[in-house]
Write an enzyme that holds these catalytic residues in place. Structure first.
Site, PDB file in Angstrom:
ATOM      1  CB  CYS A  74     -33.827   1.895   8.101  1.00 52.03           C
ATOM      2  SG  CYS A  74     -33.369   3.625   8.032  1.00 52.03           S
ATOM      3  CB  CYS A 197     -38.704   8.577   8.902  1.00 51.42           C
ATOM      4  SG  CYS A 197     -39.024   6.827   9.171  1.00 51.42           S
TER       5      CYS A 197
HETATM    6  N1  LIG Z   1     -36.807   3.734  13.712  1.00 49.65           N
HETATM    7  C1  LIG Z   1     -37.465   2.838  12.841  1.00 49.65           C
HETATM    8  C2  LIG Z   1     -36.617   2.214  11.785  1.00 49.65           C
HETATM    9  C3  LIG Z   1     -35.899   3.238  10.965  1.00 49.65           C
HETATM   10  C4  LIG Z   1     -36.774   3.979   9.997  1.00 49.65           C
HETATM   11  C5  LIG Z   1     -35.916   4.831   9.110  1.00 49.65           C
HETATM   12  N2  LIG Z   1     -35.348   6.003   9.600  1.00 49.65           N
HETATM   13  C6  LIG Z   1     -36.425   4.960   7.691  1.00 49.65           C
HETATM   14  O1  LIG Z   1     -35.860   5.776   6.941  1.00 49.65           O
HETATM   15  O2  LIG Z   1     -37.303   4.208   7.283  1.00 49.65           O
HETATM   16  C7  LIG Z   1     -38.115   1.691  13.635  1.00 49.65           C
HETATM   17  O3  LIG Z   1     -37.502   1.149  14.577  1.00 49.65           O
HETATM   18  O4  LIG Z   1     -39.231   1.310  13.288  1.00 49.65           O
END
Ligand SMILES: N[C@@H](CCC[C@H](N)C(=O)O)C(=O)O
Length: 260
Positions: A74, A197
């Site tokens: 993340c 994200c």
């Molecule tokens: N939900 C994603 C992992 C988290 C990504 C995140 N919010 C970021 O900032 O990179 C997954 O399970 O792939």
């Protein structure tokens, strides 16, 4: 059990963070993680992060999605954890930490955290989208009128439709300038749109460069929760020295009774 927690946000991607250097947290209790992340019955967050000791680095990052399952990297969470390590005095202005995708370096300057992401050497370019792994898997697709786009409906369809059970995060993109893009992301494990994200906007910057939409090595991304900058180098078909830069802020701290 009473648990001390901290709440952070990085461009609106929000996280419960726990100092687990003393191994106080029941790491296999997925129901507890999901309950803490629940926005009505818990603290509320897109994910939960543990800061742990590490033999090779300043600390270790353990990341769970809001559904309670441990997941891949993340980017915004990593930036928030660096800010937390700085708050705790574990690091000063520079950090080296271990995460599920390997070692990361980062720097802190006020509220701004600049995080080095893993190198990327494969970008799959399809007819109407790209797919790449920036620590987490990302589908990147250009759309028109992003503001009105149904991210929840279309993201959910693609998350399972193309990528099966393991799924992917889905990013929808609109170009606003030579080196600037608006992005909205459907995140797997949250099963909905988040405000930003980090691995997602990194994937967008690289995919836009790879497809020739931008020639810039510094790309500015606007998300619902704020602005992030991604810089990188490309040599022999490989992207390296990829940095994700933006704010990471402590919102509040507290204690919560855990009965799950
Ligand atoms: N939900 C994603 C992992 C988290 C990504 C995140 N919010 C970021 O900032 O990179 C997954 O399970 O792939």
């Amino acid at each position: 059990m009473e648990l001390q927690f901290f709440k952070y946000q990085g461009t609106g991607n929000d996280f419960v963070i726990i100092d687990n250097r003393q191994q106080i947290f029941p790491k296999n209790n997925t129901k507890l993680v999901a309950a803490l992340c629940d926005r009505r019955f818990g603290i509320g967050a897109d994910g939960l992060i543990l800061l742990e000791n590490d033999n090779m680095a300043d600390f270790k990052m353990v990341y769970y999605n809001a559904d309670g399952a441990e997941s891949s990297m993340c980017g915004n969470g990593g930036r928030c954890l660096v800010a937390f390590a700085h708050y705790l005095g574990v690091i000063e202005k520079e950090a080296k930490f271990n995460a599920v995708d390997g070692l990361h370096h980062a720097t802190v300057e006020g509220d701004i955290v600049n995080l080095k992401m893993i190198d990327v050497d494969k970008i799959h370019e399809k007819q109407n989208h790209s797919f790449l792994d920036t620590g987490s898997p990302h589908h990147v697709q250009m759309v028109k009128e992003l503001e009105k786009f149904d991210v929840q409906k279309e993201g959910k369809k693609l998350r399972y439709g193309i990528y099966g059970e393991s799924g992917s995060n889905i990013n929808f993109v609109e170009q606003t300038n030579d080196n600037a893009f608006d992005v909205r992301t459907y995140e797997r494990g949250v099963e909905g749109e988040t405000f930003s994200c980090g691995t997602g906007v990194t994937a967008v910057a690289l995919a836009m460069h790879e497809s020739g939409k931008t020639a810039a090595n510094e790309v500015h991304i606007h998300t619902i929760g704020g602005d992030l900058t991604i810089s990188f180098e490309k040599k022999d078909g490989k992207y390296s020295n990829i940095f994700l830069k933006g704010p990471a802020i402590q919102v509040f701290k507290g204690t919560i009774e855990c009965s799950v």
